[in-house]
Design an enzyme around this catalytic site. Structure first.
Site, short mmCIF file in Angstrom:
data_model
loop_
_atom_site.label_atom_id
_atom_site.label_comp_id
_atom_site.label_asym_id
_atom_site.label_seq_id
_atom_site.Cartn_x
_atom_site.Cartn_y
_atom_site.Cartn_z
N GLN A 45 -11.44 10.51 9.14
CA GLN A 45 -12.46 10.05 8.18
C GLN A 45 -13.85 10.30 8.79
OE1 GLN A 45 -11.79 5.95 6.91
NE2 GLN A 45 -11.61 6.62 4.78
N TYR A 52 0.84 -1.20 0.00
CA TYR A 52 0.00 0.00 0.00
C TYR A 52 0.87 1.25 0.00
CZ TYR A 52 -3.30 3.57 1.52
OH TYR A 52 -4.06 4.70 1.60
N GLU A 97 -16.04 -3.54 -4.36
CA GLU A 97 -15.87 -2.28 -3.62
C GLU A 97 -16.94 -1.28 -4.05
OE1 GLU A 97 -11.98 -0.63 -4.23
OE2 GLU A 97 -12.23 0.91 -2.70
N ASP A 132 -12.69 9.95 -2.18
CA ASP A 132 -11.35 10.42 -2.55
C ASP A 132 -11.26 11.32 -3.77
OD1 ASP A 132 -11.26 8.35 -0.70
OD2 ASP A 132 -9.42 7.47 -1.49
#
Ligand code: GLC
Length: 426
Positions: free
Chosen positions: A102, A82, A393, A164
């Site tokens: 978040q 990542y 997702e 995002d």
């Protein structure tokens, strides 16, 4: 697929991503703990393992910073799959964490799981331990992200909203430089189709912000005013308001009077201020760019997610109507950007695809407001997407194409939550 098979499959996804005391969103693409993923996933766990649901929230809140901030990623174990990893963030925490936050959905999750808990003793005990921490996080928001006391908090990085690469950030991102960004190699595009992900140019700007905040040593008394990106997102504020509102009720029941009074006050001030984000031309709420003072004309899901807060009934009715209008331009609800807009991209992350977690929150908010006309359609579309395309997702709202990572924890959690909460399985 039978409903029970769907539940079994969802549980399998959650089990595979379970790391004992926390879950990863999906193996490979996101190998750590993410903040709002965990809170929403706890809702899924709560239907078959209440202790595990509380554990997910407890692990998340255990990594709260001393100033009250709860980071968006906790890097429990090293994994170089990542980017940006702990060395880029450089926050100095152990275990390492990112330096931004978040959406504050944890308060809502605690209240919801507590309300329907079978093990009441455990629920009271867990809620008593979690509420002071969540409350400190909410206070941090209004202290550090609303320094002028407007009633609304700003995000300083698109990753904080969880949306995002939304179209909402495009204009503001023009003012975020790319010069001086240390060279880097993206890892997300090795796990997922690059056409489903943000662009390289956006990534440079994401990292510019991270480097800038790091140079300020992640000092939250400085970051807000120093950031060239200060965005007031209606969906983000709605989640915070809803959590304040819900923990106020719960705190009252538990005799935590100070938390109750202060939470109610934050929620009320937030709700009053939400009105300034109403965009009459769009017929929904919209983002306010705090650096320019402009209310945006971007028809994104952020302004519909505002339905999650206890907004006035007329506003909830208008948002329900807005969802109805969107249904004419796509096969499945609710697209993360209006398909009739020139900026819509059906496959690209937050610029068009459907996210089940957002659908869940919109449906829940409309239901609480008694504006139920679109709720069965939203829930039905979620289940149809999973049947057609699996636990992805996110999904294309026109073709149902599965996008991003597969085998996704919060998608699975939402399927469990929607099926049980809407009485579709017994
Ligand atoms: C992406 C999403 C964000 C989510 C994270 C982990 O960054 O945009 O909302 O929390 O992945 O699933």
């Amino acid at each position: 697929m039978q409903r029970h098979e769907m539940i079994d499959h969802a549980r399998l996804v959650m089990r595979d991503n379970d790391r004992g005391t926390y879950t990863v969103p999906t193996h490979g693409l996101y190998p750590f703990q993410w903040n709002w993923d965990s809170a929403l996933s706890a809702l899924g766990f709560s239907h078959f393992d209440e202790a595990r649901a509380w554990q997910e929230l407890t692990t998340l809140m255990a990594h709260q910073w001393a100033d009250g901030m709860v980071p968006h990623i906790i890097f429990h174990r090293p994994d170089d799959g990542y980017f940006p990893g702990p060395e880029v963030w450089g926050t100095g925490h152990t275990p390492p964490t990112s330096g931004i936050t978040q959406p504050a959905v944890a308060g809502f999750a605690v209240a919801r799981i507590h309300a329907r808990a079978h093990d009441k003793v455990l629920a009271d005990e867990q809620a008593r331990a979690l509420l002071p921490k969540i409350h400190a996080w909410h206070q941090w928001f209004y202290r550090c992200r609303d320094p002028q006391g407007t009633g609304l908090v700003a995000v300083l990085h698109p990753w904080e909203t969880g949306r995002d690469n939304s179209v909402d950030w495009d204009a503001a991102f023009e003012r975020v430089p790319t010069e001086g960004v240390a060279p880097f190699t993206r890892r997300d595009t090795t796990h997922a189709n690059p056409a489903h992900r943000p662009t390289d140019d956006q990534y440079k700007r994401y990292i510019w912000l991270v480097q800038t905040f790091r140079a300020l040593e992640w000092d939250n008394t400085k970051l807000h005013d120093a950031s060239p990106f200060q965005m007031v997102d209606p969906g983000f504020n709605a989640i915070l308001i809803r959590s304040c509102h819900d923990i106020a009720d719960l705190a009252e029941r538990l005799g935590l009077d100070e938390i109750a009074v202060q939470s109610r006050d934050m929620a009320r001030r937030g709700l009053d201020a939400m009105e300034t984000l109403w965009n009459d031309r769009l017929g929904q709420f919209a983002c306010l760019d705090r650096t320019t003072g402009d209310l945006l004309d971007s028809p994104s899901i952020g302004g519909i997610l505002a339905a999650f807060a206890p907004i006035p009934k007329a506003r909830a009715a208008a948002l329900s109507q807005r969802v109805e209008v969107l249904s004419h331009s796509c096969k499945y609800l609710v697209p993360s950007h209006d398909p009739t807009s020139a900026d819509f991209e059906g496959l690209r992350y937050w610029r068009g695809p459907i996210w089940l977690i957002v659908n869940f929150m919109i449906a829940d908010g409309l239901e609480q407001a008694g504006e139920t006309a679109m709720v069965p359609r939203i829930v039905g579309d979620c289940l149809a997407l999973i049947e057609d395309s699996g636990f992805a997702e996110y999904h294309d709202p026109i073709t149902a194409e599965p996008c991003g990572g597969a085998h996704f924890t919060w998608t699975a959690a939402m399927v469990i939550e929607l099926l049980y909460a809407h009485g579709l399985v017994v």
